[in-house]
Design a protein around this motif. Structure first.
Motif, short mmCIF file in Angstrom:
data_model
loop_
_atom_site.label_atom_id
_atom_site.label_comp_id
_atom_site.label_asym_id
_atom_site.label_seq_id
_atom_site.Cartn_x
_atom_site.Cartn_y
_atom_site.Cartn_z
N SER A 1 0.82 -1.21 0.00
CA SER A 1 0.00 0.00 0.00
C SER A 1 0.86 1.26 0.00
CB SER A 1 -0.92 0.01 1.22
OG SER A 1 -1.85 -1.03 1.16
N LEU B 1 1.35 4.19 -3.32
CA LEU B 1 1.21 5.64 -3.20
C LEU B 1 2.54 6.33 -3.51
CD1 LEU B 1 -0.48 8.12 -2.56
CD2 LEU B 1 0.04 7.76 -0.13
N ARG C 1 3.16 9.06 -6.52
CA ARG C 1 3.68 10.40 -6.27
C ARG C 1 4.98 10.64 -7.05
NH1 ARG C 1 0.68 13.14 -2.67
NH2 ARG C 1 -0.36 11.99 -1.04
N GLU D 1 2.61 16.13 -7.87
CA GLU D 1 2.34 15.62 -6.53
C GLU D 1 3.61 15.21 -5.80
OE1 GLU D 1 -1.01 12.99 -6.17
OE2 GLU D 1 -1.69 13.59 -8.15
N ASP E 1 -4.13 16.87 -3.83
CA ASP E 1 -3.88 15.55 -4.40
C ASP E 1 -4.84 15.27 -5.54
OD1 ASP E 1 -1.78 14.81 -2.78
OD2 ASP E 1 -3.04 13.80 -1.31
N ALA F 1 -4.27 9.82 -6.16
CA ALA F 1 -3.52 9.89 -4.90
C ALA F 1 -4.47 9.76 -3.71
CB ALA F 1 -2.73 11.19 -4.81
N ILE F 2 -5.63 10.37 -3.80
CA ILE F 2 -6.62 10.27 -2.72
C ILE F 2 -7.09 8.83 -2.57
CG2 ILE F 2 -8.95 10.96 -2.01
CD1 ILE F 2 -8.30 13.72 -3.34
N GLN G 1 -4.26 6.85 -1.01
CA GLN G 1 -4.14 7.22 0.40
C GLN G 1 -5.25 6.56 1.22
OE1 GLN G 1 -1.65 9.13 1.94
NE2 GLN G 1 -2.63 8.33 3.76
N SER G 2 -6.44 6.49 0.66
CA SER G 2 -7.55 5.82 1.36
C SER G 2 -7.27 4.33 1.56
CB SER G 2 -8.86 5.98 0.59
OG SER G 2 -9.23 7.33 0.54
N LEU H 1 -4.31 2.94 1.65
CA LEU H 1 -3.22 2.85 2.63
C LEU H 1 -3.75 3.05 4.04
CD1 LEU H 1 -0.31 2.79 3.66
CD2 LEU H 1 -0.06 5.15 2.88
N GLN H 2 -4.58 4.05 4.23
CA GLN H 2 -5.13 4.33 5.57
C GLN H 2 -5.91 3.14 6.10
OE1 GLN H 2 -4.62 7.07 7.50
NE2 GLN H 2 -5.81 6.10 9.12
#
Length: 182
Positions: A63, A67, A71, A77, A86, A90-91, A94-95, A97-98
């Protein structure tokens, strides 16, 4: 209350994930597929735990890498501008990954607790849950863009084994205290 088609789809996949999770725990406890003995040492238990945690670490690494790759290959970015605005990609990454981070932290705590609280002969549940976690992450990533229905089974295959293991561990704690006290 009548469910929408989307809600019905999510519910169906959640129930499937629940059945898989229950199956993993029952299979691991009753059949002990990795043949763990009832008298494992702390070192042997730790070895099983850390080998299982590697699977979570691989999912988290994947993950983070996705990202970072995005980037790196997106000049807008790559530096400070990316922190403020972003791209949709990227969003999304990031989601993912989170969510993976959140799930990994919970799973690591629960797997660790299960490893040291539950009987050694039940230890097969930990690597089985870790394998379910990895498959769940793959399904979650693959279905993410299709919305809640597309990601529900993957989410439940990663999350529900941890939740059920946590519940089992909490319920087992009073029993283990009685056994130790005898």
């Amino acid at each position: 209350m009548e469910l929408s088609i989307k809600q019905s789809g999510v519910l169906h996949r959640m129930l499937s994930g629940t059945a898989i999770s229950i199956g993993i725990i029952i299979f691991g406890i009753l059949l002990n597929p990795f043949n763990f003995h009832s008298n494992l040492t702390l070192l042997e238990k730790s070895s099983v735990l850390f080998k299982s945690l590697i699977i979570l670490a691989l999912c988290l690494t994947f993950s983070i890498g996705r990202l970072a790759k995005h980037r790196f290959f997106s000049p807008d970015e790559l530096d400070e501008k990316g922190l403020r605005t972003d791209s949709d990609r990227a969003i999304l990454l990031q989601s993912l990954l989170q969510n993976t981070l959140e799930q990994s932290v919970l799973a690591a705590f629960v797997y660790g607790t299960w490893t040291f609280v539950m009987p050694s002969a039940w230890l097969s549940v930990v690597p089985l849950a870790a394998l379910s976690f990895a498959l769940g992450r793959v399904l979650f990533f693959a279905g993410y863009r299709r919305g809640a229905v597309g990601r529900a089974l993957g989410f439940t295959m990663a999350f529900y084994p941890s939740v059920l293991m946590l519940i089992c561990t909490v319920c087992f704690l009073p029993l283990s205290a009685v056994t130790v006290g005898c």
